[in-house]
Scaffold this motif. Structure first.
Motif, PDB file in Angstrom:
ATOM      1  N   GLN A   3      49.337  57.231  41.914  1.00 14.29           N
ATOM      2  CA  GLN A   3      48.464  56.700  40.871  1.00 14.29           C
ATOM      3  C   GLN A   3      47.365  55.903  41.545  1.00 14.29           C
ATOM      4  O   GLN A   3      47.637  55.047  42.384  1.00 14.29           O
ATOM      5  CB  GLN A   3      49.244  55.794  39.918  1.00 14.29           C
ATOM      6  N   VAL A   4      46.117  56.182  41.184  1.00 15.11           N
ATOM      7  CA  VAL A   4      44.972  55.436  41.704  1.00 15.11           C
ATOM      8  C   VAL A   4      44.438  54.544  40.597  1.00 15.11           C
ATOM      9  O   VAL A   4      44.237  55.007  39.473  1.00 15.11           O
ATOM     10  CB  VAL A   4      43.854  56.380  42.206  1.00 15.11           C
ATOM     11  N   ASP A   5      44.238  53.277  40.910  1.00 12.09           N
ATOM     12  CA  ASP A   5      43.659  52.309  39.981  1.00 12.09           C
ATOM     13  C   ASP A   5      42.425  51.712  40.634  1.00 12.09           C
ATOM     14  O   ASP A   5      42.378  51.544  41.846  1.00 12.09           O
ATOM     15  CB  ASP A   5      44.616  51.133  39.719  1.00 12.09           C
ATOM     16  N   THR A   6      41.451  51.358  39.823  1.00  8.90           N
ATOM     17  CA  THR A   6      40.316  50.558  40.282  1.00  8.90           C
ATOM     18  C   THR A   6      40.418  49.228  39.572  1.00  8.90           C
ATOM     19  O   THR A   6      40.446  49.185  38.334  1.00  8.90           O
ATOM     20  CB  THR A   6      38.977  51.245  39.958  1.00  8.90           C
ATOM     21  N   LEU A   7      40.532  48.152  40.340  1.00  8.25           N
ATOM     22  CA  LEU A   7      40.661  46.836  39.720  1.00  8.25           C
ATOM     23  C   LEU A   7      39.403  46.520  38.924  1.00  8.25           C
ATOM     24  O   LEU A   7      38.290  46.771  39.372  1.00  8.25           O
ATOM     25  CB  LEU A   7      40.889  45.760  40.781  1.00  8.25           C
ATOM     26  N   THR A   8      39.589  45.958  37.753  1.00  6.67           N
ATOM     27  CA  THR A   8      38.463  45.607  36.908  1.00  6.67           C
ATOM     28  C   THR A   8      37.604  44.541  37.587  1.00  6.67           C
ATOM     29  O   THR A   8      38.119  43.701  38.325  1.00  6.67           O
ATOM     30  CB  THR A   8      38.917  45.110  35.519  1.00  6.67           C
ATOM     31  N   GLU A   9      36.308  44.583  37.328  1.00 12.08           N
ATOM     32  CA  GLU A   9      35.395  43.562  37.842  1.00 12.08           C
ATOM     33  C   GLU A   9      35.032  42.562  36.750  1.00 12.08           C
ATOM     34  O   GLU A   9      34.072  41.819  36.881  1.00 12.08           O
ATOM     35  CB  GLU A   9      34.150  44.210  38.440  1.00 12.08           C
ATOM     36  N   ASN A  10      35.819  42.523  35.690  1.00 15.40           N
ATOM     37  CA  ASN A  10      35.606  41.578  34.602  1.00 15.40           C
ATOM     38  C   ASN A  10      36.174  40.220  35.020  1.00 15.40           C
ATOM     39  O   ASN A  10      37.387  40.064  35.146  1.00 15.40           O
ATOM     40  CB  ASN A  10      36.313  42.081  33.343  1.00 15.40           C
ATOM     41  N   PRO A  11      35.310  39.203  35.241  1.00 14.11           N
ATOM     42  CA  PRO A  11      35.807  37.907  35.714  1.00 14.11           C
ATOM     43  C   PRO A  11      36.674  37.191  34.682  1.00 14.11           C
ATOM     44  O   PRO A  11      37.416  36.280  35.037  1.00 14.11           O
ATOM     45  CB  PRO A  11      34.526  37.117  35.996  1.00 14.11           C
TER      46      PRO A  11
END
Length: 133
Positions: A3-11
């Motif tokens: 599984q590939v995830d991209t961490l959110t850039e929402n502070p």
């Protein structure tokens, strides 16, 4: 298999996220209530360099701090194969029994963990892979 995830850039997000701003980047890579880390390593990868060519019986994950690279994955039982590209901010979780190797596209910096298991050299099995599908 993976599984590939991209961490959110929402502070304002809670949990695992990236905050990128004028002061640089802060990545909260792992934030789980009922889990702990017993094995955490860092590795780098030059453009064109390969690492891996093995599998483990237990899962592991990589988080890409900088750069990009290819990951070839093959389920050792079904022989299902995929090649995926990981880039800065990506995290991949690789299931046990999935052989993997990496090849640098750009110079990369990576954090890797086996989660709540300490490293066990007896859980690394050589498995030669090619990057062609």
């Amino acid at each position: 298999m993976y599984q590939v995830d991209t961490l959110t850039e929402n502070p304002n997000a809670h949990g695992e996220r990236r905050i990128v701003g004028a002061r640089g980047e802060m990545a909260q890579i792992f934030n789980r209530e009922n889990e702990c880390l017993r094995h955490l390593i860092y590795w780098d990868l030059a453009a064109g360099q390969e690492r891996g060519h093995h599998y483990h019986n237990n899962p592991q994950w990589f988080y890409v701090l900088k750069g990009s690279f290819l990951v070839v994955l093959e389920d050792i039982k079904t022989k299902e194969r995929e090649v995926v590209t990981l880039k800065e901010g990506s995290r991949i979780t690789i299931s046990g029994g999935v052989a993997h190797a990496v090849r640098g596209i750009d110079p990369a910096l990576v954090v890797e963990s086996n989660g709540d298991r300490a490293y066990d050299a007896n859980d690394t099995f050589p498995y030669k892979l090619t990057f062609e599908i």
